[in-house]
Design an enzyme around this catalytic site. Structure first.
Site, PDB file in Angstrom:
ATOM      1  N   LYS A 211      22.992 109.089 -34.314  1.00 13.92           N
ATOM      2  CA  LYS A 211      22.909 108.142 -33.198  1.00 13.92           C
ATOM      3  C   LYS A 211      21.601 108.296 -32.442  1.00 13.92           C
ATOM      4  O   LYS A 211      20.932 109.330 -32.512  1.00 13.92           O
ATOM      5  CB  LYS A 211      24.111 108.335 -32.279  1.00 13.92           C
ATOM      6  CG  LYS A 211      25.380 107.880 -32.982  1.00 13.92           C
ATOM      7  CD  LYS A 211      26.339 107.150 -32.108  1.00 13.92           C
ATOM      8  CE  LYS A 211      27.379 106.476 -33.000  1.00 13.92           C
ATOM      9  NZ  LYS A 211      28.722 106.624 -32.475  1.00 13.92           N
ATOM     10  N   ARG A 246      33.014 112.372 -37.102  1.00  9.12           N
ATOM     11  CA  ARG A 246      32.597 111.243 -37.948  1.00  9.12           C
ATOM     12  C   ARG A 246      31.146 111.473 -38.336  1.00  9.12           C
ATOM     13  O   ARG A 246      30.285 111.569 -37.464  1.00  9.12           O
ATOM     14  CB  ARG A 246      32.780 109.940 -37.167  1.00  9.12           C
ATOM     15  CG  ARG A 246      32.516 108.678 -37.973  1.00  9.12           C
ATOM     16  CD  ARG A 246      32.848 107.440 -37.136  1.00  9.12           C
ATOM     17  NE  ARG A 246      32.610 106.212 -37.875  1.00  9.12           N
ATOM     18  CZ  ARG A 246      31.431 105.641 -38.005  1.00  9.12           C
ATOM     19  NH1 ARG A 246      30.365 106.159 -37.434  1.00  9.12           N
ATOM     20  NH2 ARG A 246      31.300 104.532 -38.708  1.00  9.12           N
TER      21      ARG A 246
HETATM   22  C1  7PJ Z   1      31.550 105.021 -34.311  1.00  8.44           C
HETATM   23  C2  7PJ Z   1      32.490 104.277 -35.024  1.00  8.44           C
HETATM   24  C3  7PJ Z   1      31.996 106.069 -33.465  1.00  8.44           C
HETATM   25  C4  7PJ Z   1      34.227 105.531 -34.177  1.00  8.44           C
HETATM   26  C5  7PJ Z   1      30.514 103.525 -35.424  1.00  8.44           C
HETATM   27  C6  7PJ Z   1      27.213 104.345 -36.011  1.00  8.44           C
HETATM   28  C7  7PJ Z   1      27.739 103.109 -35.396  1.00  8.44           C
HETATM   29  N1  7PJ Z   1      33.811 104.533 -34.972  1.00  8.44           N
HETATM   30  N2  7PJ Z   1      31.814 103.342 -35.716  1.00  8.44           N
HETATM   31  N3  7PJ Z   1      33.349 106.281 -33.442  1.00  8.44           N
HETATM   32  N4  7PJ Z   1      30.317 104.531 -34.586  1.00  8.44           N
HETATM   33  N5  7PJ Z   1      35.524 105.820 -34.091  1.00  8.44           N
HETATM   34  O1  7PJ Z   1      27.818 104.974 -36.881  1.00  8.44           O
HETATM   35  O2  7PJ Z   1      26.083 104.703 -35.592  1.00  8.44           O
HETATM   36  O3  7PJ Z   1      31.256 106.763 -32.757  1.00  8.44           O
HETATM   37  S1  7PJ Z   1      29.270 102.512 -36.092  1.00  8.44           S
END
Ligand code: 7PJ
Length: 268
Positions: A211, A246
């Site tokens: 990020k 994640r």
């Molecule tokens: C997240 C997501 C997150 C959850 C994305 C990226 C943007 N789902 N989907 N948490 N981020 N639960 O991966 O940079 O932080 S998409």
């Protein structure tokens, strides 16, 4: 609730502007990538066909389905970890479950019309993420009275909404949504105070991987050079109580969590 930190591997299926390989090649490379992530230690594969990066354009239901369904169908039965669908759209949730997904990961926390009812009728496990605003505009001057308290108020409201449609607490994960309508100070306050969200008695997910927050802390480092920063932030998140990480870089994240865990539980 998970008792040891686990990894959700990120599988984004969005068209690669540098390749003209078409949907079949994109699907095949996504399938290969998912299998690799499972070998590397991913406990969940999170499949998304709609970019939610700041400023990203909206994607139609048809395009989202065309991207994700062939991949979920191909993986169903061929990997031994659950598949989550990263979507906010009830129809995509339904079709993804038909193809083999069993978790809904929703950055809108089931606020789209019909999403709560769909999640309930599918009997889904759900991850509810906090976001201020929407992906088109969320990074334009986000504001909070107190970011940790404000996110807690949001979680309380969403848990009540889930309870009202019969979604049980033990099928819910909460996620403060790093980078979703948050500046650097907001993100850091959430990361440092992650343990406060355990008051809700559910698993907490942290998505910090690659990020812009990591880029900022490293002097605006490019997105594909943020692996070490992302792994470091993941370790801080688990130390502060995150249960699910994640991550894009599954092998590296797994190695770091393995060392963290062994040191934590070491007995002579
Ligand atoms: C997240 C997501 C997150 C959850 C994305 C990226 C943007 N789902 N989907 N948490 N981020 N639960 O991966 O940079 O932080 S998409």
């Amino acid at each position: 609730m998970v008792d040891q930190p686990i990894i959700m591997g990120v599988l984004n299926i969005t068209p690669d502007s540098f390749s003209d390989g078409g949907l079949f090649l994109e699907a095949q490379s996504a399938i290969d990538q998912a299998i690799l992530m499972v070998e590397q230690g991913a406990d969940i594969i999170d499949i998304g066909g709609e970019s939610t990066r700041p400023g990203a354009p909206e994607v139609s239901v048809e395009d989202e389905l065309k991207r994700v369904l062939p991949v979920i169908e191909a993986l169903n039965g061929n990997i031994d970890v659950p598949i989550s669908i990263d979507t906010s759209k009830p129809v995509v949730m339904q079709r993804a479950f038909g193809a083999g997904a069993s978790i809904i990961n929703d950055v809108y926390a089931l606020r789209a019309k019909g999403a709560l009812e769909m999640a309930a009728s599918l009997g889904a496990d759900v991850c509810l993420m906090h976001m201020q605003g929407n992906p088109r505009t969320m990074q334009k001057n986000p504001k909070y009275d107190d970011v940790v308290s404000d996110v807690k108020i949001f979680f309380t409201e969403r848990l009540e909404a889930c309870s009202a449609v019969g979604i049980k607490l033990d099928s819910i994960t909460l996620d403060p949504g790093f980078g979703f309508g948050k500046n650097l100070a907001h993100n850091i306050a959430l990361l440092k105070n992650l343990a406060e969200f355990h008051d809700f008695g559910v698993s907490i997910l942290a998505g910090l991987s690659r990020k812009s927050m990591i880029g900022s802390l490293l002097g605006d480092k490019e997105v594909d050079s943020r692996m070490i920063g992302s792994v470091t932030a993941a370790l801080i998140a688990v130390e502060n109580g995150a249960n699910i990480i994640r991550a894009h870089d599954v092998a590296e994240t797994k190695e770091a969590l393995t060392v963290w865990q062994q040191i934590k539980h070491f007995r002579e």
